[in-house]
Write a protein that holds these residues in place. Structure first.
Motif, PDB file in Angstrom:
ATOM      1  N   TYR A  33       0.029   1.857   4.258  1.00 19.03           N
ATOM      2  CA  TYR A  33       0.220   2.989   3.336  1.00 19.03           C
ATOM      3  C   TYR A  33      -0.473   2.689   1.998  1.00 19.03           C
ATOM      4  O   TYR A  33      -1.116   3.559   1.402  1.00 19.03           O
ATOM      5  CB  TYR A  33       1.721   3.234   3.147  1.00 19.03           C
ATOM      6  N   GLY A  34      -0.387   1.431   1.551  1.00 22.15           N
ATOM      7  CA  GLY A  34      -1.092   1.004   0.331  1.00 22.15           C
ATOM      8  C   GLY A  34      -2.600   1.144   0.499  1.00 22.15           C
ATOM      9  O   GLY A  34      -3.311   1.579  -0.416  1.00 22.15           O
ATOM     10  N   ARG A  35      -3.094   0.767   1.698  1.00 19.17           N
ATOM     11  CA  ARG A  35      -4.540   0.901   1.954  1.00 19.17           C
ATOM     12  C   ARG A  35      -4.964   2.370   1.881  1.00 19.17           C
ATOM     13  O   ARG A  35      -5.994   2.703   1.309  1.00 19.17           O
ATOM     14  CB  ARG A  35      -4.896   0.308   3.333  1.00 19.17           C
ATOM     15  N   GLN A  36      -4.106   3.237   2.450  1.00 22.90           N
ATOM     16  CA  GLN A  36      -4.407   4.688   2.410  1.00 22.90           C
ATOM     17  C   GLN A  36      -4.446   5.208   0.973  1.00 22.90           C
ATOM     18  O   GLN A  36      -5.287   6.016   0.603  1.00 22.90           O
ATOM     19  CB  GLN A  36      -3.308   5.460   3.127  1.00 22.90           C
ATOM     20  N   LEU A  37      -3.489   4.715   0.164  1.00 20.23           N
ATOM     21  CA  LEU A  37      -3.425   5.147  -1.244  1.00 20.23           C
ATOM     22  C   LEU A  37      -4.711   4.758  -1.973  1.00 20.23           C
ATOM     23  O   LEU A  37      -5.325   5.580  -2.661  1.00 20.23           O
ATOM     24  CB  LEU A  37      -2.200   4.507  -1.923  1.00 20.23           C
ATOM     25  N   ALA A  38      -5.125   3.488  -1.797  1.00 21.13           N
ATOM     26  CA  ALA A  38      -6.344   3.009  -2.472  1.00 21.13           C
ATOM     27  C   ALA A  38      -7.568   3.770  -1.961  1.00 21.13           C
ATOM     28  O   ALA A  38      -8.464   4.112  -2.744  1.00 21.13           O
ATOM     29  CB  ALA A  38      -6.503   1.511  -2.242  1.00 21.13           C
ATOM     30  N   SER A  39      -7.582   4.058  -0.654  1.00 27.85           N
ATOM     31  CA  SER A  39      -8.748   4.757  -0.074  1.00 27.85           C
ATOM     32  C   SER A  39      -8.872   6.165  -0.654  1.00 27.85           C
ATOM     33  O   SER A  39      -9.964   6.731  -0.689  1.00 27.85           O
ATOM     34  CB  SER A  39      -8.622   4.853   1.450  1.00 27.85           C
ATOM     35  N   ALA A  40      -7.763   6.731  -1.096  1.00 30.27           N
ATOM     36  CA  ALA A  40      -7.796   8.098  -1.642  1.00 30.27           C
ATOM     37  C   ALA A  40      -8.604   8.185  -2.938  1.00 30.27           C
ATOM     38  O   ALA A  40      -9.038   9.278  -3.321  1.00 30.27           O
ATOM     39  CB  ALA A  40      -6.375   8.598  -1.883  1.00 30.27           C
ATOM     40  N   ILE A  41      -8.820   7.064  -3.626  1.00 31.50           N
ATOM     41  CA  ILE A  41      -9.614   7.130  -4.875  1.00 31.50           C
ATOM     42  C   ILE A  41     -10.886   6.314  -4.792  1.00 31.50           C
ATOM     43  O   ILE A  41     -11.634   6.198  -5.752  1.00 31.50           O
ATOM     44  CB  ILE A  41      -8.808   6.637  -6.100  1.00 31.50           C
ATOM     45  N   LYS A  42     -11.114   5.682  -3.652  1.00 28.63           N
ATOM     46  CA  LYS A  42     -12.291   4.797  -3.540  1.00 28.63           C
ATOM     47  C   LYS A  42     -13.585   5.572  -3.456  1.00 28.63           C
ATOM     48  O   LYS A  42     -13.635   6.627  -2.885  1.00 28.63           O
ATOM     49  CB  LYS A  42     -12.146   3.878  -2.354  1.00 28.63           C
ATOM     50  N   ALA A  52      -4.114   6.480  -9.602  1.00 29.03           N
ATOM     51  CA  ALA A  52      -3.238   6.838  -8.477  1.00 29.03           C
ATOM     52  C   ALA A  52      -1.990   5.985  -8.665  1.00 29.03           C
ATOM     53  O   ALA A  52      -2.005   5.037  -9.454  1.00 29.03           O
ATOM     54  CB  ALA A  52      -3.913   6.507  -7.155  1.00 29.03           C
ATOM     55  N   CYS A  53      -0.905   6.320  -7.967  1.00 38.32           N
ATOM     56  CA  CYS A  53       0.306   5.507  -8.131  1.00 38.32           C
ATOM     57  C   CYS A  53       1.187   5.623  -6.895  1.00 38.32           C
ATOM     58  O   CYS A  53       0.951   6.471  -6.029  1.00 38.32           O
ATOM     59  CB  CYS A  53       1.087   5.929  -9.368  1.00 38.32           C
ATOM     60  N   ALA A  54       2.176   4.735  -6.833  1.00 39.69           N
ATOM     61  CA  ALA A  54       3.172   4.817  -5.763  1.00 39.69           C
ATOM     62  C   ALA A  54       4.540   4.841  -6.424  1.00 39.69           C
ATOM     63  O   ALA A  54       4.750   4.206  -7.467  1.00 39.69           O
ATOM     64  CB  ALA A  54       3.042   3.616  -4.841  1.00 39.69           C
ATOM     65  N   GLU A 114      -0.005  -5.027  -1.939  1.00 43.17           N
ATOM     66  CA  GLU A 114      -0.934  -5.880  -1.165  1.00 43.17           C
ATOM     67  C   GLU A 114      -1.990  -5.036  -0.471  1.00 43.17           C
ATOM     68  O   GLU A 114      -3.176  -5.369  -0.488  1.00 43.17           O
ATOM     69  CB  GLU A 114      -0.162  -6.637  -0.069  1.00 43.17           C
ATOM     70  N   GLY A 115      -1.541  -3.948   0.151  1.00 44.94           N
ATOM     71  CA  GLY A 115      -2.467  -3.053   0.855  1.00 44.94           C
ATOM     72  C   GLY A 115      -3.497  -2.461  -0.095  1.00 44.94           C
ATOM     73  O   GLY A 115      -4.687  -2.385   0.220  1.00 44.94           O
ATOM     74  N   VAL A 116      -3.064  -2.081  -1.280  1.00 44.78           N
ATOM     75  CA  VAL A 116      -3.987  -1.522  -2.288  1.00 44.78           C
ATOM     76  C   VAL A 116      -5.068  -2.555  -2.606  1.00 44.78           C
ATOM     77  O   VAL A 116      -6.267  -2.266  -2.607  1.00 44.78           O
ATOM     78  CB  VAL A 116      -3.221  -1.117  -3.578  1.00 44.78           C
ATOM     79  N   ASN A 117      -4.616  -3.795  -2.851  1.00 45.20           N
ATOM     80  CA  ASN A 117      -5.577  -4.840  -3.245  1.00 45.20           C
ATOM     81  C   ASN A 117      -6.515  -5.253  -2.109  1.00 45.20           C
ATOM     82  O   ASN A 117      -7.602  -5.784  -2.367  1.00 45.20           O
ATOM     83  CB  ASN A 117      -4.842  -6.056  -3.824  1.00 45.20           C
ATOM     84  N   GLU A 118      -6.113  -5.012  -0.877  1.00 46.64           N
ATOM     85  CA  GLU A 118      -7.045  -5.292   0.229  1.00 46.64           C
ATOM     86  C   GLU A 118      -8.242  -4.340   0.156  1.00 46.64           C
ATOM     87  O   GLU A 118      -9.363  -4.732   0.430  1.00 46.64           O
ATOM     88  CB  GLU A 118      -6.344  -5.093   1.578  1.00 46.64           C
ATOM     89  N   VAL A 119      -7.985  -3.096  -0.233  1.00 47.51           N
ATOM     90  CA  VAL A 119      -9.076  -2.106  -0.289  1.00 47.51           C
ATOM     91  C   VAL A 119      -9.851  -2.206  -1.607  1.00 47.51           C
ATOM     92  O   VAL A 119     -11.079  -2.122  -1.633  1.00 47.51           O
ATOM     93  CB  VAL A 119      -8.510  -0.680  -0.091  1.00 47.51           C
ATOM     94  N   ILE A 120      -9.132  -2.393  -2.716  1.00 47.58           N
ATOM     95  CA  ILE A 120      -9.806  -2.520  -4.028  1.00 47.58           C
ATOM     96  C   ILE A 120      -9.323  -3.843  -4.653  1.00 47.58           C
ATOM     97  O   ILE A 120      -8.337  -3.872  -5.395  1.00 47.58           O
ATOM     98  CB  ILE A 120      -9.472  -1.337  -4.971  1.00 47.58           C
ATOM     99  N   PRO A 121      -9.999  -4.956  -4.343  1.00 50.74           N
ATOM    100  CA  PRO A 121      -9.495  -6.274  -4.749  1.00 50.74           C
ATOM    101  C   PRO A 121      -9.275  -6.416  -6.263  1.00 50.74           C
ATOM    102  O   PRO A 121      -8.368  -7.120  -6.689  1.00 50.74           O
ATOM    103  CB  PRO A 121     -10.572  -7.234  -4.249  1.00 50.74           C
ATOM    104  N   ASP A 122     -10.105  -5.727  -7.066  1.00 54.66           N
ATOM    105  CA  ASP A 122      -9.914  -5.915  -8.516  1.00 54.66           C
ATOM    106  C   ASP A 122      -9.043  -4.809  -9.130  1.00 54.66           C
ATOM    107  O   ASP A 122      -8.967  -4.688 -10.352  1.00 54.66           O
ATOM    108  CB  ASP A 122     -11.273  -5.990  -9.230  1.00 54.66           C
TER     109      ASP A 122
END
Ligand SMILES: Cc1cc2nc3c(=O)[nH]c(=O)nc-3n(C[C@H](O)[C@H](O)[C@H](O)COP(=O)(O)O)c2cc1C
Ligand SMILES: [Fe+2]
Ligand SMILES: [Fe+2]
Length: 399
Positions: free
Chosen positions: A390-399, A308-310, A275-283
């Motif tokens: 934590y998901g948001r942080q993961l997505a932000s690492a490649i944004k 990236a992955c978890a 969910e956190g990942v998709n908040e930062v990168i919706p698609d």
């Protein structure tokens, strides 16, 4: 086994190993393999590649069909993996006048492979060796698939000696591609070989192919599998190497979340991270995979193709669980360097899973996001918020 004439001046003297079923510990070799070796005959005689140590008798007999080994002036090694250098120690005794020619890096490796003195000379990129009536050009091309590798080209015969490049684990007494009876089987072996040996080195394959593009070769003599000809499999082989070696960029960001969970706690963290990942990168393509319910080969392909992955595991008996280790065993370490990875898991009292997984992915030189996320037993609302963050942080690492 016998020697085979390839052109007026080039002979195949390698050995077949049709019964081999596993190569280099992990590669399945359904069609066996061959350890190819070639003789080039000018006024002087050169032997290219030295074959596997286990087949000495056959190898010597094949060489003797073409020449007295004492007449061999040069032994050329395009790469020093022991499937091609294992017979070198015996060869040196058989060919007392021979000088070993290889890249400087290769000669350095050979010191610790042969563990005995031998005559040698390093060759430089672009160097030409004149055998009298026939020449050999050396093209240094590192990381195909070791740092020592080079190509050898014979312009008079339009033959490229490519070592492992364009090779296949496919044994056939009929050495030429046009005589291969099971073309489907050959192509399956060829693809398996590329994936296992050259898949991790795609940029170097592209660089190597650019280097040899200047040579109008019509025959390729690889170090495994059939000799490739312009009217046989060579056009297919070259086209597939170009196609498979292109770097593919994901159209949408791929951020899979892999986990195991005995009682659903780590699973809840996985969903919150997604969910956190998709908040930062919706698609973003951010699927969650319960590892024991999905196909391991498909997940390994996914983890190697992702941006990236978890990875999550509960702690069971002081460690992460085996399916998670199994997935990580499939990570292509060479191409996963610096790839962001989030590590998470629920635990009860000691919580070793997360630090142990962090140690592993750090060893793979992946980029761990933050310090990992550990949650004691059942996640609270706050824990789930922390997982989302934590998901948001993961997505932000490649944004
Ligand atoms: C067989 C078994 C062994 C366990 N061993 C450990 C352990 O060594 N250390 C620890 O911190 N927790 C241990 N636990 C507790 C689990 O980590 C804990 O119940 C966790 O919440 C399970 O998460 P899950 O629902 O995602 O599987 C163990 C649990 C089980 C079932
Ligand atoms: Fe090799
Ligand atoms: Fe090889």
């Amino acid at each position: 086994m016998a020697a085979n004439k390839i052109t007026d001046k080039v002979y195949s003297v390698g050995v077949q190993n049709p019964d081999l079923r596993v190569f280099d510990i992990v590669m399945a070799t359904r069609y066996g393999t061959s350890y190819n070796s070639y003789i080039v005959k000018g006024e002087e005689i050169a032997l290219i590649e030295a074959s596997h140590a286990d087949f000495g008798g056959f190898y010597e007999a094949n060489i003797r069909e073409v020449t007295d080994p004492a007449k061999i002036k040069y032994i050329i090694l395009n790469h020093t993996e022991p499937d091609h250098s294992g017979a070198l120690a015996d060869l040196i005794r058989l060919c007392p006048d021979a000088t070993v020619l290889a890249t400087a890096v290769a000669l350095n490796y050979l010191k610790n492979i042969v563990n005995a003195p031998f005559k040698s000379r390093p060759v430089k990129d672009g160097e030409v060796l004149d055998l009298g009536g026939v020449t050999l050009n050396f093209t240094v091309s590192p990381l195909l698939h070791w740092p020592d590798s080079m190509f050898t080209y014979c312009p008079e015969e339009k033959v490229l000696f490519s070592c492992d490049v364009f090779g296949s684990h496919y044994s056939s007494e009929k050495v030429l591609d046009k005589d291969v009876e099971n073309v489907e089987g050959y192509r399956e072996a060829f693809k398996g070989y590329y994936d296992a040996i050259f898949g991790p080195f795609k940029p170097f394959v592209v660089a190597g192919m650019a280097k040899i593009a200047k040579y109008p070769f019509e025959i390729v003599c690889p170090s495994h599998g059939p000799v490739l000809t312009k009217d046989g499999q060579l056009p297919y082989v070259l086209e597939k190497y170009r196609e498979w070696s292109k770097t593919v960029k994901n159209a949408v960001k791929k951020i899979p979340v892999f986990y195991c969970s005995a009682y659903g706690c780590t699973a809840k963290l996985a969903e919150a991270i997604a969910e956190g990942v998709n908040e930062v990168i919706p698609d973003a393509d951010c699927k969650t995979y319960n590892i024991i319910e999905n196909d391991m080969a498909a997940m390994r392909a996914e983890i190697n193709a992702c941006d990236a992955c978890a990875i999550g595991s509960p702690t069971l008996n002081s460690d992460a669980v085996p399916p998670v280790w199994d997935l990580l065993a499939g990570v292509d370490a060479i191409n996963s360097r610096k790839k962001p990875v989030a590590v998470f898991g629920s635990y009860g009292w000691s919580g070793e899973a997360v630090p142990n997984l962090i140690a592993r992915v750090s060893g793979l030189k992946m980029a761990v996001v933050g310090e990992g996320l550990k949650v004691c037993f059942v996640p609270t609302a706050d824990d789930l918020n922390a997982a989302k963050e934590y998901g948001r942080q993961l997505a932000s690492a490649i944004k």
